[in-house]
Design an enzyme around this catalytic site. Sequence first.
Site, mmCIF file in Angstrom:
data_model
loop_
_atom_site.group_PDB
_atom_site.id
_atom_site.type_symbol
_atom_site.label_atom_id
_atom_site.label_comp_id
_atom_site.label_asym_id
_atom_site.label_seq_id
_atom_site.Cartn_x
_atom_site.Cartn_y
_atom_site.Cartn_z
ATOM 1 N N HIS A 294 0.842 -1.201 0.000
ATOM 2 C CA HIS A 294 0.000 0.000 0.000
ATOM 3 C C HIS A 294 0.878 1.252 0.000
ATOM 4 O O HIS A 294 0.678 2.176 -0.791
ATOM 5 C CB HIS A 294 -0.898 -0.043 1.238
ATOM 6 C CG HIS A 294 -1.744 1.160 1.461
ATOM 7 N ND1 HIS A 294 -3.109 1.142 1.299
ATOM 8 C CD2 HIS A 294 -1.438 2.433 1.863
ATOM 9 C CE1 HIS A 294 -3.604 2.334 1.580
ATOM 10 N NE2 HIS A 294 -2.604 3.135 1.921
ATOM 11 N N GLU A 295 1.887 1.276 0.891
ATOM 12 C CA GLU A 295 2.775 2.437 0.972
ATOM 13 C C GLU A 295 3.666 2.551 -0.260
ATOM 14 O O GLU A 295 3.924 3.653 -0.758
ATOM 15 C CB GLU A 295 3.638 2.351 2.235
ATOM 16 C CG GLU A 295 2.884 2.591 3.519
ATOM 17 C CD GLU A 295 2.271 3.978 3.577
ATOM 18 O OE1 GLU A 295 2.864 4.925 3.034
ATOM 19 O OE2 GLU A 295 1.179 4.115 4.158
ATOM 20 N N HIS B 10 1.938 4.380 -3.028
ATOM 21 C CA HIS B 10 1.937 5.838 -2.871
ATOM 22 C C HIS B 10 3.226 6.438 -3.432
ATOM 23 O O HIS B 10 3.200 7.422 -4.174
ATOM 24 C CB HIS B 10 1.828 6.219 -1.385
ATOM 25 C CG HIS B 10 0.483 5.990 -0.781
ATOM 26 N ND1 HIS B 10 -0.690 6.358 -1.394
ATOM 27 C CD2 HIS B 10 0.127 5.453 0.422
ATOM 28 C CE1 HIS B 10 -1.713 6.061 -0.598
ATOM 29 N NE2 HIS B 10 -1.243 5.495 0.492
#
Length: 233
Positions: free
Chosen positions: A26-27, A30
């Site tokens: 998820h990170e 980004h």
Amino acid sequence: MSSEIAGYLQVAAVIAIPIILAITLHEAAHGWVAWKCGDDTAYRLGRVTFNPLRHIDPMGTIILPALLVFTTGFMFGYAKPVPVNFRRLHQPKRDMVLVAAAGPATNLLLALVSAILLRFVPNADGMAPAILAAMFKYSVYFNVILAIFNMIPLPPLDGGRVAVGLLPYPLSMYLARLERFGMIILLIALIGLPLIGQQMGVDLGIMSWILRPIADYVEGLIYFVTGNTTGGQ
């Protein structure tokens, strides 16, 4: 090592691997989208990588999710935040939305891939197929929960940043000012209210009331789209 301890370690591994991958990728998403939109801050710091070790935060990625899963049944966690300099993005307001949405979108993609892979697990007796099937099912579940949770329109969650980027200026500024209180609000809703409710004999798990039906629907939809008849918890 006793069979009981071995069993606990096996269950921990089956749950921990999907959680860690869901949170850390998820990170990474980004950082990757920010890099493509003009800000190479995360890239220069080595954070645009799918190596989970670069993103793990001991408290947010391991301890907090485990506590929540085994106490409330609701999963929330976080990795080390990927640094993003929004002023370096090509179109800051638009690109902020893209960067924020990349994390939940990655979780939904991981859930979809996990459901597809689940179809190829042999339907046979044995420990290996059972472990693989359990890991893919937990991966679908945790990734859907993480995606839905993160799209709550409250900063510092991704949904809050998406809302700030999409709302007209006055409303977006009001919402952005909530960021300093956002984590406190979330911890009260996730942990404080359920604990108070337990003492009162009342279910105050408002996150579960609101988000679980949505997550159940999305999870069921993923299994339906992938033609998977073995899914579900």
